[in-house]
Design a protein around this motif. Sequence first.
Motif, mmCIF file in Angstrom:
data_model
loop_
_atom_site.group_PDB
_atom_site.id
_atom_site.type_symbol
_atom_site.label_atom_id
_atom_site.label_comp_id
_atom_site.label_asym_id
_atom_site.label_seq_id
_atom_site.Cartn_x
_atom_site.Cartn_y
_atom_site.Cartn_z
ATOM 1 N N ILE A 60 -12.642 53.950 -3.345
ATOM 2 C CA ILE A 60 -11.647 54.157 -2.273
ATOM 3 C C ILE A 60 -12.366 54.242 -0.926
ATOM 4 O O ILE A 60 -11.961 53.624 0.062
ATOM 5 C CB ILE A 60 -10.811 55.425 -2.542
ATOM 6 C CG1 ILE A 60 -9.917 55.202 -3.765
ATOM 7 C CG2 ILE A 60 -9.978 55.795 -1.326
ATOM 8 C CD1 ILE A 60 -9.195 56.444 -4.258
ATOM 9 N N ARG A 85 -9.243 47.836 -2.936
ATOM 10 C CA ARG A 85 -7.835 47.982 -3.320
ATOM 11 C C ARG A 85 -7.714 48.145 -4.834
ATOM 12 O O ARG A 85 -6.669 48.488 -5.345
ATOM 13 C CB ARG A 85 -7.051 46.738 -2.910
ATOM 14 C CG ARG A 85 -7.068 46.495 -1.417
ATOM 15 C CD ARG A 85 -6.281 45.226 -1.105
ATOM 16 N NE ARG A 85 -6.455 44.836 0.278
ATOM 17 C CZ ARG A 85 -5.936 43.735 0.801
ATOM 18 N NH1 ARG A 85 -5.208 42.931 0.047
ATOM 19 N NH2 ARG A 85 -6.135 43.426 2.061
ATOM 20 N N THR A 94 -4.124 58.717 -7.869
ATOM 21 C CA THR A 94 -4.520 57.742 -6.837
ATOM 22 C C THR A 94 -3.489 56.637 -6.661
ATOM 23 O O THR A 94 -3.769 55.646 -5.984
ATOM 24 C CB THR A 94 -5.887 57.105 -7.194
ATOM 25 O OG1 THR A 94 -5.768 56.447 -8.468
ATOM 26 C CG2 THR A 94 -6.986 58.132 -7.251
ATOM 27 N N ARG A 101 -3.077 54.263 -3.637
ATOM 28 C CA ARG A 101 -4.342 54.148 -2.887
ATOM 29 C C ARG A 101 -5.254 53.093 -3.498
ATOM 30 O O ARG A 101 -5.959 52.383 -2.795
ATOM 31 C CB ARG A 101 -5.069 55.498 -2.862
ATOM 32 C CG ARG A 101 -4.384 56.520 -1.983
ATOM 33 C CD ARG A 101 -5.339 57.635 -1.609
ATOM 34 N NE ARG A 101 -5.694 58.461 -2.732
ATOM 35 C CZ ARG A 101 -6.818 59.172 -2.827
ATOM 36 N NH1 ARG A 101 -7.705 59.133 -1.853
ATOM 37 N NH2 ARG A 101 -7.060 59.922 -3.875
#
Length: 387
Positions: A174, A179, A220, A223
Amino acid sequence: MTAPAQVSAPLAMLAELTHRCPLACPYCSNPLQLDRRSDELDTATWVRVFQEAAALGILQIHLSGGEPAARRDLVELVAGAARAGLYTNLITSGIGLDQARLAALAEAGLDHVQLSVQGIDEPSADAVAGLAGSHRRKRAFAAMTTALGLPLTVNVVLHRGNLAALEALVEEAITLGARRIELAHAQYYGWGLINRDALMPDRASVIAARTTLDRLRAATQGRIVIDYVPPDHFALYPKPCVNGWGQQSLNVTPRGRVLPCHAAETIPGLEFWTVAEHSLDVIWRNSPAFNAYRGEDWMVEPCRSCARKAIDFGGCRCQALALTGDARNTDPVCTLSPHHLRVEALADTPLTNTTLVMRGRSAQGVEALPHDEPLADRMSPACRDRP
Ligand code: SF4
Ligand code: FES
C-alpha cells in the motif's frame, strides 16, 4: 500424440525475454539450466512473435525474465507488443530501470507493471534477493511507476521466512502505491525444489496465515486487492495448473522454445518446437509438447474416472513428475492420489532446523551460488522472533 480436432486460442503469453537477472532469489522460477545471452532471440524475432501472438488470439503479454530490463531493446519490444494490439505487463525486479527509461516504456505503450518484493525491510528483503540495496531501489522504482500513472501490482513469493509478516507485506505494498498485491506461495520445482527444506512453512503457519489473510482482506477493502495463491502441499485437491495444459497460455523462453508452462522442460521426452522453426499458431496447435497432456486421453486413474478432472485437469504435470517420477500421474497433492502420503510426509516434516542454507540462483545466470547466511539471519524480524 495427435492434435485434438479443436484447440481454442490462448489468452496470455509469458515472454521470458532473458534469464539474466541482478537478483538471486532462492525460489526463482527460471530453469536450473539458464539460457545464455548469446542464445537470446533478437528484437525483430520477438516483434514477429508478438504479431503472431495477437493473430492467434492472445490478448495480453507478460514481459518477464530473469529481469527484462537487462534487454537493451526493452523499449522497442514494448512498442512492438503494443503495436500488435497486446495488453503489455512488465514483470520486473525494478532494478535497471531509471526514470527516463521507465518514461520511455510508458510512452511506448506499457500498460501495467508488476514489481517483485522480497521482504518488508531492507535487511530481510536484500538477503533473500541476494543484492544489497535492492529493496531501497525497488521503493524508488515504485514511486517512479506511480508518478507516471502506470498501475502497479506487487508480487511476493511466500515462504517460511516471511509468512508471519503478511500484514507488514500488505502495508508495504500500500505504501508503495500498489493497487493489487499477489501473495503466492513458493512452488517446489527447480530452484524452489533445491531450497524446499528452507522455504516450506509448517501446517500451523499456513493455517494461521489463512486467518490473517481473511482479516487483512476485510481491513484493506477499497485500498488494495489481495490475490492469494495457496501452498500446494497443504491442500486437499491440486491447483488447475496453468488452467489446463495447452488450454489458455504459453511461455516463450529466451532462446525461443515454446512451452506449455514455465517448468515444462523438466519433463523428459517432450519435444518442444521453437519460434525459429514454426509460427506460434503452428506450435500452439501441433507441437508434440502441447498435445502431450491436452484433453483427457493421457490421464491415468484416479483422474480418468474422477468428476473433478474438468475442474483441475489432474493438477500439475511438473509436480507429478517431481514427486512421483511420472508426469502422467495424478498430482500427488490430491488426496485421491496413491502417492499422496508422500506429500503429507513432506508437509508435516518437523521444521525445527532454522540454520538450513538457501542456495540462490546466480545473478550472472550461469551457475548456482550459495547464500552462506543461516536461514535465521535471512528472516525478517517479525518471522525470526515469533514463538
Ligand atoms: Fe483432480 Fe485427479 Fe484428484 Fe480427481 S483424482 S481431484 S481429477 S487430481
Ligand atoms: Fe508445469 Fe504445473 S508447472 S504443469
